[in-house]
Design an enzyme around this catalytic site. Structure first.
Site, PDB file in Angstrom:
ATOM      1  N   HIS A 196       0.806  -1.216   0.000  1.00  0.00           N
ATOM      2  CA  HIS A 196       0.000   0.000   0.000  1.00  0.00           C
ATOM      3  C   HIS A 196       0.842   1.271   0.000  1.00  0.00           C
ATOM      4  O   HIS A 196       0.429   2.297  -0.528  1.00  0.00           O
ATOM      5  CB  HIS A 196      -0.936  -0.014   1.211  1.00  0.00           C
ATOM      6  CG  HIS A 196      -1.994  -1.069   1.125  1.00  0.00           C
ATOM      7  ND1 HIS A 196      -3.010  -1.023   0.206  1.00  0.00           N
ATOM      8  CD2 HIS A 196      -2.176  -2.215   1.811  1.00  0.00           C
ATOM      9  CE1 HIS A 196      -3.789  -2.077   0.347  1.00  0.00           C
ATOM     10  NE2 HIS A 196      -3.309  -2.824   1.312  1.00  0.00           N
ATOM     11  N   GLU A 441      -5.273 -14.935 -20.919  1.00  0.00           N
ATOM     12  CA  GLU A 441      -4.165 -14.851 -19.972  1.00  0.00           C
ATOM     13  C   GLU A 441      -3.591 -16.229 -19.642  1.00  0.00           C
ATOM     14  O   GLU A 441      -2.738 -16.356 -18.767  1.00  0.00           O
ATOM     15  CB  GLU A 441      -4.599 -14.131 -18.692  1.00  0.00           C
ATOM     16  CG  GLU A 441      -5.889 -14.657 -18.102  1.00  0.00           C
ATOM     17  CD  GLU A 441      -6.447 -13.750 -17.014  1.00  0.00           C
ATOM     18  OE1 GLU A 441      -5.695 -12.935 -16.459  1.00  0.00           O
ATOM     19  OE2 GLU A 441      -7.655 -13.872 -16.719  1.00  0.00           O
ATOM     20  N   ASP A 465      -0.518 -12.073 -16.432  1.00  0.00           N
ATOM     21  CA  ASP A 465      -0.705 -13.494 -16.146  1.00  0.00           C
ATOM     22  C   ASP A 465      -0.246 -14.356 -17.316  1.00  0.00           C
ATOM     23  O   ASP A 465       0.259 -15.466 -17.109  1.00  0.00           O
ATOM     24  CB  ASP A 465      -2.176 -13.782 -15.809  1.00  0.00           C
ATOM     25  CG  ASP A 465      -2.488 -13.487 -14.350  1.00  0.00           C
ATOM     26  OD1 ASP A 465      -1.552 -13.066 -13.629  1.00  0.00           O
ATOM     27  OD2 ASP A 465      -3.639 -13.655 -13.926  1.00  0.00           O
ATOM     28  N   CYS A 512      -4.496  -5.306 -22.142  1.00  0.00           N
ATOM     29  CA  CYS A 512      -4.774  -4.538 -20.931  1.00  0.00           C
ATOM     30  C   CYS A 512      -3.766  -4.829 -19.814  1.00  0.00           C
ATOM     31  O   CYS A 512      -3.941  -4.352 -18.698  1.00  0.00           O
ATOM     32  CB  CYS A 512      -6.187  -4.802 -20.427  1.00  0.00           C
ATOM     33  SG  CYS A 512      -6.477  -6.504 -19.935  1.00  0.00           S
TER      34      CYS A 512
END
Length: 582
Positions: A196, A441, A465, A512
């Site tokens: 984070h 993927e 992926d 993407c």
């Protein structure tokens, strides 16, 4: 590399130059001693006061977060909510009280022991999302101990303008409250690209380097520091020549940023006038504003799983509809591609309860579309919400981790069933039904793309992926991460194969994954026939700039040469040569 250059991991681009301030955040000398049996109740009362003070601090932080950029505010709010829940009758609180009673030890030591045990349990979990939660437990524990010891935080908001913060570790709360107008950047000894702290640094636009070895042994408060968030280096007390070079580079980066801002309303056309579609990937509704500001023409990937995180129950159809409707309406007619729930690997929402358990190999287990097809109600509620949102603007439905055409057909049947149900309920929904696409993927899906194209209205290639599964490399594993390369010939051939299948079937295809947002990869993707890209919104201007320097015919000729290579190093070298001509 010189002796005063330290290597770390760049998590937020940009160059910061300024005096260092070394903070003691993250290091606590925790007292540990036995107490008398008749002092146990008083110690528990003292612990209770520390809990209340911690809750109050979290409430104040939540209020302050509202002044942050929207994406940073929402990210921090998720965290603070989780921290607050740990202080409210949780195992942590019960465990500390038990240790004080049974071991007759002071509260600080009880917190330290309990936090250590819980955090270790999280850290040992194979699921990376759960393993990451060990840091949250540590953050809450440190807050409690500081309040028990009445040890105040050193306010980083009061530092001199232009300061570079140097720390062993910064909590997300510390990071979110750094003022980009005053703090030049930060560097830490601990941290990773996806935690984070890094995410917040990027949201705030603060240059940052984490995971820097021997940091605190080599930097003192007042040292002049250069921080390169792109490369991931920290230079301590640079020579005049090095300082001048980085000052010039910093000036050039600012000039480039101003230049890129002017591209917002310029079309992404190549030199031979081929229009390239550039859209944004988003996780949260609050990211729409930045996406539009950076010139995104639509949402190419909306990840719905964040609706399911940090809550105890599954969001209802109405909740999902309200959220999606806000996104669709905010895009004002621009297309929105909604990816159905993609959890089970690095994200494991508690809200799914017994539907989702820890898998022996989560990357290849019950996740993404496999979970949605297993839990019928979960899929139908999500499809119903998407259909209803589609009444307010154009939407597409993207299915993650598709491996066979039958999975697409099952979803299509469910979509028709849901549409009939909505019609009976006299509720408005997308008519005609939205296009359904497969996220490519898995190598098997890429190799079977011709067959999948018969059941899909579009393809979207998820290169992250696809690279991981093709090369069998977990890039989060530092022992093998250096082997991860989307420029591996096998990965490029799968992209080429999928693109050719989509073009033969005359269905749209886009990329993407992270390749789409890396302007160094734009030439090879266009050369392989890709004409639509979706990426982090901040990358849109840079990719647009690269698109406008390219000629698609030349890119295709270069791609043909690149595809003849058998080594990813040679592929990268040829691509670098092509990019150098820009």
């Amino acid at each position: 590399m010189t002796d005063n250059t330290l290597a770390g991991l760049g998590v937020s681009q940009g160059i910061a130059i300024g005096p260092a301030f070394v903070t003691e955040h993250g290091s606590l000398d925790v007292p540990s001693f036995a107490i008398k049996a008749d002092a146990v109740d008083d110690e528990i009362v003292r612990f209770g006061k520390a809990i209340e003070k911690s809750k109050s601090q979290i409430t104040k932080l939540t209020a302050k977060a509202q002044s942050l950029p929207a994406s940073a505010a929402e990210e921090l709010e998720y965290l603070l909510t989780a921290h607050g829940q740990m202080l409210d009758g949780s195992r942590l609180v019960r465990g500390v009280e038990t240790r004080i009673r049974e071991q007759t030890i002071n509260a600080e030591a009880a917190v330290w022991q309990e936090v250590g045990e819980i955090a270790q349990a999280f850290a040992q979990m194979e699921d990376s999302y759960l393993a990451e939660r060990s840091k949250d437990v540590h953050d809450v524990g440190q807050r409690l101990i500081r309040n028990l010891m009445a040890k105040p935080y050193r306010a980083l908001t009061e530092l001199a303008a232009g300061t570079v913060v140097v720390a062993d570790e910064l909590t997300p709360a510390d990071t979110a409250l750094l003022d980009p107008a005053r703090i030049a950047g930060f560097v830490t000894a601990i941290g990773g690209a996806q935690d984070h702290t890094g995410i917040l640094a990027r949201s705030l636009g603060l240059p940052a380097v984490v995971g820097t070895s021997d940091l605190l042994q080599n930097v003192r408060t007042g040292d002049m520091v250069i921080l390169d968030g792109q490369v991931g280096t920290v230079i301590v007390n640079p020579t005049d020549d090095v300082l001048k070079r980085y000052q010039d580079l910093q000036t050039e980066l600012k000039r480039q940023a101003r230049k890129l801002e002017r591209l917002r309303n310029v079309p992404a056309n190549t030199r031979d006038d081929i229009r390239i579609g550039l859209q944004a990937n988003i996780d949260l509704a609050s990211e729409i504003g930045p996406a539009l500001e950076h010139g995104a023409e639509g949402i190419g990937l909306y990840r719905t799983e964040y609706l399911f995180l940090n809550r105890d129950d599954v969001p209802t159809e109405d909740e999902q509809y309200a959220h999606l409707r806000n996104i669709v309406e905010a895009m004002e007619g621009r297309p929105v591609t909604v990816r159905t729930l993609d959890v089970g690997n690095d994200k494991l929402p508690y809200s799914l309860g017994e539907h989702l358990t820890v898998s022996a190999n989560p990357a290849m287990g019950l996740r993404a579309i496999r979970l949605s097809l297993k839990v019928e109600e979960l899929l139908e509620n999500q499809l119903s919400a998407i259909l209803r949102a589609g009444a307010h603007g154009p939407v597409r439905i993207l299915l993650p981790m598709i491996s066979t055409p039958s999975e697409v057909r099952q979803v299509r049947q469910a979509l028709k069933k849901v549409a009939i149900r909505l019609r009976r309920r006299r509720q408005k929904f997308a008519d005609p039904l939205p296009p359904i696409g497969a996220m490519i993927e898995i190598p098997g899906a890429a190799l079977a793309a011709d067959g999948l194209a018969r059941d899909c209205e579009f393809f979207s290639i998820g290169t992250n992926d696809l690279t991981m599964y093709t090369l069998a490399i977990d890039r989060g594993d530092e022992q093998v991460a250096h082997l991860y390369s989307p420029l591996h010939p096998a990965v490029l051939r799968l992209i080429q194969f999928t693109t050719a299948a989509a073009l033969r079937a005359r269905i749209p295809i886009n990329v993407c994954g992270e390749m789409a947002g890396d302007e160094r990869m734009t030439a090879i993707l266009l050369g392989l026939g890709i004409r639509d890209l979706s990426m982090a919104s901040a990358a849109v201007p840079r990719v647009k700039q690269r698109v406008r320097t390219l000629d698609t015919n030349e890119a295709m000729r270069r791609a043909q040469t690149i595809m003849e290579q058998t080594d990813s190093g040679m592929v990268a070298a040829l691509l670098d040569d092509f990019n150098a001509l820009a």
